[in-house]
Design an enzyme around this catalytic site. Structure first.
Site, PDB file in Angstrom:
ATOM      1  CB  SER A  50      -0.939  -0.019   1.209  1.00  0.00           C
ATOM      2  OG  SER A  50      -0.209  -0.256   2.387  1.00  0.00           O
ATOM      3  N   GLY A  52       5.155   3.096  -0.141  1.00  0.00           N
ATOM      4  CA  GLY A  52       6.602   2.927  -0.291  1.00  0.00           C
ATOM      5  C   GLY A  52       7.004   1.957  -1.380  1.00  0.00           C
ATOM      6  CE1 TYR A  53      12.581   1.359  -3.218  1.00  0.00           C
ATOM      7  CE2 TYR A  53      12.889   1.567  -0.849  1.00  0.00           C
ATOM      8  CZ  TYR A  53      13.299   1.838  -2.139  1.00  0.00           C
ATOM      9  OH  TYR A  53      14.419   2.592  -2.371  1.00  0.00           O
ATOM     10  CG  PHE A  74      -2.269  -4.245   9.416  1.00  0.00           C
ATOM     11  CD1 PHE A  74      -3.642  -4.296   9.513  1.00  0.00           C
ATOM     12  CD2 PHE A  74      -1.517  -4.713  10.490  1.00  0.00           C
ATOM     13  CE1 PHE A  74      -4.267  -4.806  10.640  1.00  0.00           C
ATOM     14  CE2 PHE A  74      -2.134  -5.227  11.630  1.00  0.00           C
ATOM     15  CZ  PHE A  74      -3.508  -5.271  11.700  1.00  0.00           C
ATOM     16  CB  ALA A 112       1.042  -9.769   6.088  1.00  0.00           C
ATOM     17  CG  LEU A 139       4.944  -7.495   5.556  1.00  0.00           C
ATOM     18  CD1 LEU A 139       4.628  -8.305   6.800  1.00  0.00           C
ATOM     19  CD2 LEU A 139       3.764  -6.645   5.167  1.00  0.00           C
ATOM     20  CB  ALA A 140       8.288  -1.542   6.810  1.00  0.00           C
ATOM     21  CE1 TYR A 225      20.120   2.560   2.162  1.00  0.00           C
ATOM     22  CE2 TYR A 225      20.629   2.507   4.513  1.00  0.00           C
ATOM     23  CZ  TYR A 225      20.716   3.124   3.280  1.00  0.00           C
ATOM     24  OH  TYR A 225      21.417   4.290   3.157  1.00  0.00           O
ATOM     25  CE1 TYR A 235      17.532   0.266   7.759  1.00  0.00           C
ATOM     26  CE2 TYR A 235      18.958  -1.559   7.137  1.00  0.00           C
ATOM     27  CZ  TYR A 235      17.724  -0.968   7.142  1.00  0.00           C
ATOM     28  OH  TYR A 235      16.667  -1.617   6.546  1.00  0.00           O
TER      29      TYR A 235
HETATM   30  P1  NAD Z   1       6.350   1.396   4.212  1.00  0.00           P
HETATM   31  O1  NAD Z   1       6.108   1.761   5.630  1.00  0.00           O
HETATM   32  O2  NAD Z   1       6.120   2.437   3.178  1.00  0.00           O
HETATM   33  O3  NAD Z   1       5.437   0.125   3.788  1.00  0.00           O
HETATM   34  C1  NAD Z   1       5.170  -0.935   4.648  1.00  0.00           C
HETATM   35  C2  NAD Z   1       4.033  -1.800   4.104  1.00  0.00           C
HETATM   36  O4  NAD Z   1       3.848  -2.899   4.987  1.00  0.00           O
HETATM   37  C3  NAD Z   1       2.680  -1.094   3.997  1.00  0.00           C
HETATM   38  O5  NAD Z   1       1.991  -1.565   2.859  1.00  0.00           O
HETATM   39  C4  NAD Z   1       1.930  -1.582   5.254  1.00  0.00           C
HETATM   40  O6  NAD Z   1       0.514  -1.556   5.162  1.00  0.00           O
HETATM   41  C5  NAD Z   1       2.455  -2.993   5.316  1.00  0.00           C
HETATM   42  N1  NAD Z   1       2.330  -3.618   6.635  1.00  0.00           N
HETATM   43  C6  NAD Z   1       2.959  -3.271   7.786  1.00  0.00           C
HETATM   44  N2  NAD Z   1       2.617  -4.153   8.759  1.00  0.00           N
HETATM   45  C7  NAD Z   1       1.788  -5.065   8.204  1.00  0.00           C
HETATM   46  C8  NAD Z   1       1.121  -6.220   8.673  1.00  0.00           C
HETATM   47  N3  NAD Z   1       1.240  -6.658   9.921  1.00  0.00           N
HETATM   48  N4  NAD Z   1       0.316  -6.897   7.801  1.00  0.00           N
HETATM   49  C9  NAD Z   1       0.166  -6.497   6.509  1.00  0.00           C
HETATM   50  N5  NAD Z   1       0.802  -5.426   6.004  1.00  0.00           N
HETATM   51  C10 NAD Z   1       1.597  -4.724   6.844  1.00  0.00           C
HETATM   52  O7  NAD Z   1       7.828   0.811   4.162  1.00  0.00           O
HETATM   53  P2  NAD Z   1       8.997   0.774   3.054  1.00  0.00           P
HETATM   54  O8  NAD Z   1      10.011   1.778   3.447  1.00  0.00           O
HETATM   55  O9  NAD Z   1       8.449   0.731   1.695  1.00  0.00           O
HETATM   56  O10 NAD Z   1       9.642  -0.643   3.420  1.00  0.00           O
HETATM   57  C11 NAD Z   1       9.379  -1.835   2.699  1.00  0.00           C
HETATM   58  C12 NAD Z   1      10.616  -2.702   2.720  1.00  0.00           C
HETATM   59  O11 NAD Z   1      11.678  -2.007   2.037  1.00  0.00           O
HETATM   60  C13 NAD Z   1      11.137  -3.008   4.126  1.00  0.00           C
HETATM   61  O12 NAD Z   1      11.622  -4.327   4.165  1.00  0.00           O
HETATM   62  C14 NAD Z   1      12.291  -2.030   4.286  1.00  0.00           C
HETATM   63  O13 NAD Z   1      13.257  -2.460   5.206  1.00  0.00           O
HETATM   64  C15 NAD Z   1      12.845  -2.019   2.858  1.00  0.00           C
HETATM   65  N6  NAD Z   1      13.713  -0.873   2.504  1.00  0.00           N
HETATM   66  C16 NAD Z   1      13.309   0.411   2.753  1.00  0.00           C
HETATM   67  C17 NAD Z   1      14.190   1.462   2.442  1.00  0.00           C
HETATM   68  C18 NAD Z   1      13.813   2.894   2.710  1.00  0.00           C
HETATM   69  O14 NAD Z   1      14.691   3.754   2.708  1.00  0.00           O
HETATM   70  N7  NAD Z   1      12.560   3.197   2.917  1.00  0.00           N
HETATM   71  C19 NAD Z   1      15.430   1.194   1.829  1.00  0.00           C
HETATM   72  C20 NAD Z   1      15.778  -0.125   1.535  1.00  0.00           C
HETATM   73  C21 NAD Z   1      14.904  -1.167   1.900  1.00  0.00           C
END
Ligand code: NAD
Length: 397
Positions: A50, A52-53, A74, A112, A139-140, A225, A235
């Site tokens: 929903s 971010g990535y 979520f 999830a 997921l985050a 990351y 990190y």
């Molecule tokens: P985000 O917060 O934008 O997205 C998190 C997603 O997880 C959302 O869709 C949320 O609804 C979902 N979620 C959280 N808890 C949940 C649950 N219990 N059940 C179902 N859905 C759930 O986060 P993001 O930054 O896009 O991170 C996504 C991944 O990318 C992570 O593994 C993060 O470590 C990795 N990442 C992020 C970065 C960064 O700089 N943002 C860099 C590299 C890697």
């Protein structure tokens, strides 16, 4: 309802349905402008779809290879009196745009980590989609309830060595302060691994495999990351980094299984540091991101989630010979980690203070992107007009 941003620390507690839709559309337009990804997936499950990535990982296959998508997240729906979360509105806009192009796009909202959501996803895949050829695990989450024991695990953002002090951006006040991050106990490290490590990714793959809903050649990818040395204590060498190490170990097991049974594969992709709801909660990282944005924008190398994931699909995942690093990871943090970028960031990091922040960091860019996450500051949206807070994904309405 007329919706304005209400920021509380590192979160905005309101979000704008039309602004979120405009943000999703911007990403769709970008993907379309890049043209099709040859050999891209056709039936995709995105866990954490929903924001971010994960959101970008749903938009790219849908609009670059015409994929049907099931998105899982979520999020909170809105009501007459309160706005829903941005991810809820993003998913509403995504479903609308995808179905308008004749693509299957349904969503599931819930935990999830639970058996129930895995079961629901499998039933939907069996009844409405057919076998999945890409599983994105993005997921985050700050917590996880173990589906078997019911135990509630909380992740922490701490070091695994001693206390660590460094500069930190107070995003509310636009000033630089110092932050001291404490060392985690072994229990806190274990809990963070339980939440953000690979266990649940593997449970998903096992459940999908057992149910017979994976397609020949299936791929799966999850995100990690690394970043520069200045963020390592919080990190890579911190609690979250330990969870990411676990993710890599799990990847190898998932890869063997998918390879043996489906001629498939599993990857960890190391992505760029970007403003998302998850990253804004990590100490030190927002200041690093603000400096990084300035350097990358000046050199014309800046990318957001959608540019990163478009490149992941077009230049990595769906190529004949996927380039991997020595630890078998895909790297799309290559531009962030370029030595000239990192040298410039390190120099600014040493010099930066509240007084010179406007010269050395892209604080405005950071703030704009943060607001955009919640649907604010998008061109063409009238923020003084009424908007419907009860906007919902069609499949969940
Ligand atoms: P985000 O917060 O934008 O997205 C998190 C997603 O997880 C959302 O869709 C949320 O609804 C979902 N979620 C959280 N808890 C949940 C649950 N219990 N059940 C179902 N859905 C759930 O986060 P993001 O930054 O896009 O991170 C996504 C991944 O990318 C992570 O593994 C993060 O470590 C990795 N990442 C992020 C970065 C960064 O700089 N943002 C860099 C590299 C890697």
């Amino acid at each position: 309802m007329i919706v304005k941003p209400k920021i509380r620390g590192f979160i905005c507690i309101t979000s704008h349905p039309d602004g979120c839709a405009a943000h999703v559309q911007e990403q769709i337009d970008y993907v379309k402008s890049k043209g099709p990804v040859e050999g891209g997936p056709k039936n995709v499950l995105v866990i954490g779809s929903s924001t971010g990535y994960g959101l970008a990982s749903r938009i790219v296959p849908a609009f670059s290879s015409g994929a049907n998508t099931l998105g899982l997240f979520f999020e909170k729906p809105g009501s007459e009196k309160r706005t829903g979360t941005a991810g809820w509105y993003n998913s509403a806009a995504f479903e609308k745009a995808a179905t308008a192009e004749g693509l299957f796009a349904k969503s599931l909202n819930g935990d999830a980590f639970s058996h129930e959501m895995k079961h629901k996803a499998i039933e939907l895949i069996k009844n409405e989609m057919g076998p999945i050829d890409l599983v994105v695990y993005s997921l985050a989450s700050p917590r996880r309830i173990d589906p078997d024991t019911g135990e509630d695990y909380r992740s922490v953002l701490k070091t695994t060595g001693g206390e660590y002090t460094n500069k930190n951006l107070n995003t509310d006040k636009g000033i630089i302060e110092e932050v001291t991050i404490g060392a985690a106990s072994q229990e806190e490290i274990n809990n963070t691994i339980k939440v953000m490590g690979g266990e649940d990714w593997e449970l998903w793959i096992n459940a999908l495999d057992d149910a017979g809903v994976l397609a020949p050649g299936v791929k799966s990818v999850s995100y990690s990351y690394i970043g520069p040395e200045l963020t390592w204590p919080i990190y890579t060498q911190g609690t979250i980094g330990m969870a990411k190490k676990d993710l890599e170990v799990t990847r190898a097991r998932i890869n063997s299984k998918l390879n043996e049974k489906y001629n498939g594969s599993a990857f960890v992709s190391v992505n760029k540091a970007l403003v998302t709801q998850a990253s804004s909660a990590i100490p030190v990282v927002p200041l690093y991101i603000s400096i990084l944005y300035k350097e990358m924008k000046e050199k014309g190398l800046h990318e957001g989630c959608i540019e990163q994931i478009q490149r992941l699909f077009a230049d990595r995942l769906y190529t004949n010979d996927i380039p991997l690093d020595e630890a078998q990871r895909i790297r799309i943090d290559d531009l962030e980690m370029r030595s000239d970028i990192q040298a410039a960031v390190a120099k600014s990091w040493d010099l930066i203070t509240t007084d010179n922040i406007a010269d050395l960091a892209d604080l405005d860019g950071y703030k704009q992107e943060f607001l955009k996450l919640f649907g604010f500051g998008l061109d063409g949206v009238n923020y003084d007009a009424e908007t419907n807070p009860e906007t919902s994904p069609a499949s969940l309405a």
